[in-house]
Design an enzyme around this catalytic site. Structure first.
Site, PDB file in Angstrom:
ATOM      1  N   ASN A   1      15.114 -16.866 -40.226  1.00  0.00           N
ATOM      2  CA  ASN A   1      15.042 -17.240 -38.815  1.00  0.00           C
ATOM      3  C   ASN A   1      16.186 -16.590 -38.043  1.00  0.00           C
ATOM      4  O   ASN A   1      16.151 -15.395 -37.773  1.00  0.00           O
ATOM      5  CB  ASN A   1      15.052 -18.777 -38.702  1.00  0.00           C
ATOM      6  CG  ASN A   1      14.441 -19.281 -37.428  1.00  0.00           C
ATOM      7  OD1 ASN A   1      14.683 -18.741 -36.360  1.00  0.00           O
ATOM      8  ND2 ASN A   1      13.643 -20.338 -37.519  1.00  0.00           N
TER       9      ASN A   1
ATOM     10  N   GLU B   1      13.582 -21.051 -26.130  1.00  0.00           N
ATOM     11  CA  GLU B   1      14.144 -20.252 -27.230  1.00  0.00           C
ATOM     12  C   GLU B   1      14.703 -18.929 -26.709  1.00  0.00           C
ATOM     13  O   GLU B   1      14.528 -18.578 -25.552  1.00  0.00           O
ATOM     14  CB  GLU B   1      13.044 -19.961 -28.273  1.00  0.00           C
ATOM     15  CG  GLU B   1      13.211 -20.661 -29.611  1.00  0.00           C
ATOM     16  CD  GLU B   1      14.248 -19.999 -30.499  1.00  0.00           C
ATOM     17  OE1 GLU B   1      15.067 -19.193 -30.011  1.00  0.00           O
ATOM     18  OE2 GLU B   1      14.255 -20.287 -31.702  1.00  0.00           O
TER      19      GLU B   1
ATOM     20  N   ASN C   1      10.691 -13.119 -35.345  1.00  0.00           N
ATOM     21  CA  ASN C   1      11.268 -14.340 -34.792  1.00  0.00           C
ATOM     22  C   ASN C   1      12.569 -14.116 -34.049  1.00  0.00           C
ATOM     23  O   ASN C   1      12.724 -14.528 -32.909  1.00  0.00           O
ATOM     24  CB  ASN C   1      11.479 -15.332 -35.940  1.00  0.00           C
ATOM     25  CG  ASN C   1      11.877 -16.706 -35.482  1.00  0.00           C
ATOM     26  OD1 ASN C   1      13.029 -16.934 -35.109  1.00  0.00           O
ATOM     27  ND2 ASN C   1      10.947 -17.637 -35.517  1.00  0.00           N
TER      28      ASN C   1
ATOM     29  N   ASP D   1      18.221 -22.654 -36.365  1.00  0.00           N
ATOM     30  CA  ASP D   1      17.146 -21.879 -35.746  1.00  0.00           C
ATOM     31  C   ASP D   1      17.695 -20.585 -35.148  1.00  0.00           C
ATOM     32  O   ASP D   1      17.131 -19.508 -35.305  1.00  0.00           O
ATOM     33  CB  ASP D   1      16.480 -22.736 -34.683  1.00  0.00           C
ATOM     34  CG  ASP D   1      15.070 -22.286 -34.368  1.00  0.00           C
ATOM     35  OD1 ASP D   1      14.710 -21.178 -34.772  1.00  0.00           O
ATOM     36  OD2 ASP D   1      14.342 -23.027 -33.714  1.00  0.00           O
TER      37      ASP D   1
ATOM     38  N   GLU E   1       2.107 -21.503 -30.828  1.00  0.00           N
ATOM     39  CA  GLU E   1       3.162 -20.538 -30.502  1.00  0.00           C
ATOM     40  C   GLU E   1       2.718 -19.113 -30.779  1.00  0.00           C
ATOM     41  O   GLU E   1       3.546 -18.231 -31.011  1.00  0.00           O
ATOM     42  CB  GLU E   1       4.435 -20.850 -31.285  1.00  0.00           C
ATOM     43  CG  GLU E   1       5.081 -22.167 -30.902  1.00  0.00           C
ATOM     44  CD  GLU E   1       6.438 -22.357 -31.558  1.00  0.00           C
ATOM     45  OE1 GLU E   1       6.948 -21.412 -32.195  1.00  0.00           O
ATOM     46  OE2 GLU E   1       7.005 -23.450 -31.424  1.00  0.00           O
TER      47      GLU E   1
END
Length: 302
Positions: free
Chosen positions: A177, A33, A119, A231, A143
């Site tokens: 997000n 990510e 995030n 995402d 996570e």
């Protein structure tokens, strides 16, 4: 070799270069990510959240661990001075890495209560920092650290560049997000990925108008992602949104038309434009880091 591009609208042909292919640069992550490009250093940094580390890729120099442990860092960006700004699931905070490597906490609470698990994050040209705060990092220990939600919901926040005050910018999300500004910063795009935990949950990107004082209005659905979720995403200099999806990267025009796709063999989480000309798309997808050259140039300074 088959082209990685799927042309949905003829306008996408200018971005779908011929004779290019998807390159797998690295693999072995559990959930890759938060890629961010450092043009001045010629390297990419990204997160491997469940492995509690951040990685670094250098052209011709391979991959190394940038930071471990990383407090389960997720999204990353750079501020106007080029410093790394990160969202830490584990410590439930937004931090800045200074030039000397020390870490400054920018936000870890709102109204005296801990944030959920920041995030993704973006920095506006006025120095204000905007981030999303869904609960993904506290739902389980995978996570982050399983914990109770202390806030009254999952919000988009703005950190004032002068006072450092943390304020809710938008409070009507299920699970906010990905987040990014349009090239002229008049629009703020925010994903809602509530479908990750609810069959009828949102899986779209919303578009807000940004006033000069930083107040948001609007918030209509800009585009719905199918299959998968938005995402993370970035914009190019033409104002197109390049977003993660279940079958690769989807490219939407500034008015929300799906122009085309970049097919990726794993579920995509996020992406970043990089390379010397900012025309190389770096893609974090489940266990791997991929890249592909496109006929677009990423918006932004770095």
């Amino acid at each position: 070799m088959e082209s990685p591009f799927e042309i949905v609208d003829s306008r996408f042909r200018r971005y779908a270069l011929g004779n290019v292919f998807i390159e797998k640069l690295h693999t072995g992550m559990r959930w890759a990510e938060g890629p961010v490009w450092f043009g001045d250093g010629g390297h990419l940094i990204w997160s491997d959240i469940p492995n509690n580390r951040m990685m670094r890729w250098v052209e011709g120099g391979g991959v190394s661990v940038f930071r471990s442990p990383s407090n389960f860092t997720n999204g990353n960006t750079r501020d106007r001075q080029g410093r790394l700004v990160s969202c830490e699931h584990g410590a439930r905070r937004v931090t800045r890495t200074e030039y000397d490597g020390s870490i400054t906490v920018l936000a870890d609470s709102h109204k005296g209560r801990r944030l959920n698990s920041p995030n993704d994050v973006v920095v506006k040209s006025d120095g204000s920092i905007w981030f999303t705060d869904p609960p993904y990092g506290i739902l389980t220990d995978y996570e982050g650290h399983k914990s109770e939600i202390e806030q009254d919901g999952c919000h988009v926040y703005r950190i004032d560049p002068e006072s450092g005050q943390v304020a809710v910018a938008a409070g009507d999300f299920d699970k906010p997000n990905g987040i990014a500004f349009s090239p002229d910063e008049r629009m703020l795009y925010v994903a809602d990925t509530g479908a990750s935990h609810r069959d009828d949950g949102p899986h779209h990107i919303r578009a807000f108008t940004v006033s000069e004082s930083g107040i948001l209005s609007g918030g209509e659905v800009f585009a719905t992602i199918e299959p998968g979720l938005a995402d993370g995403f970035r914009l190019d200099t033409d104002g197109n949104i390049w977003t993660s999806a279940g079958d690769g990267v989807h490219c939407f025009s500034p008015n929300g038309d799906l122009l085309g796709k970049v097919r990726v063999p794993e579920v995509v989480s996020n992406l970043a434009f990089g390379g010397p000309k900012r025309n190389r798309l770096f893609i974090t997808a489940t266990t791997s880091l991929y890249s592909v050259y496109v006929g677009a140039v990423g918006a932004g300074r770095f």
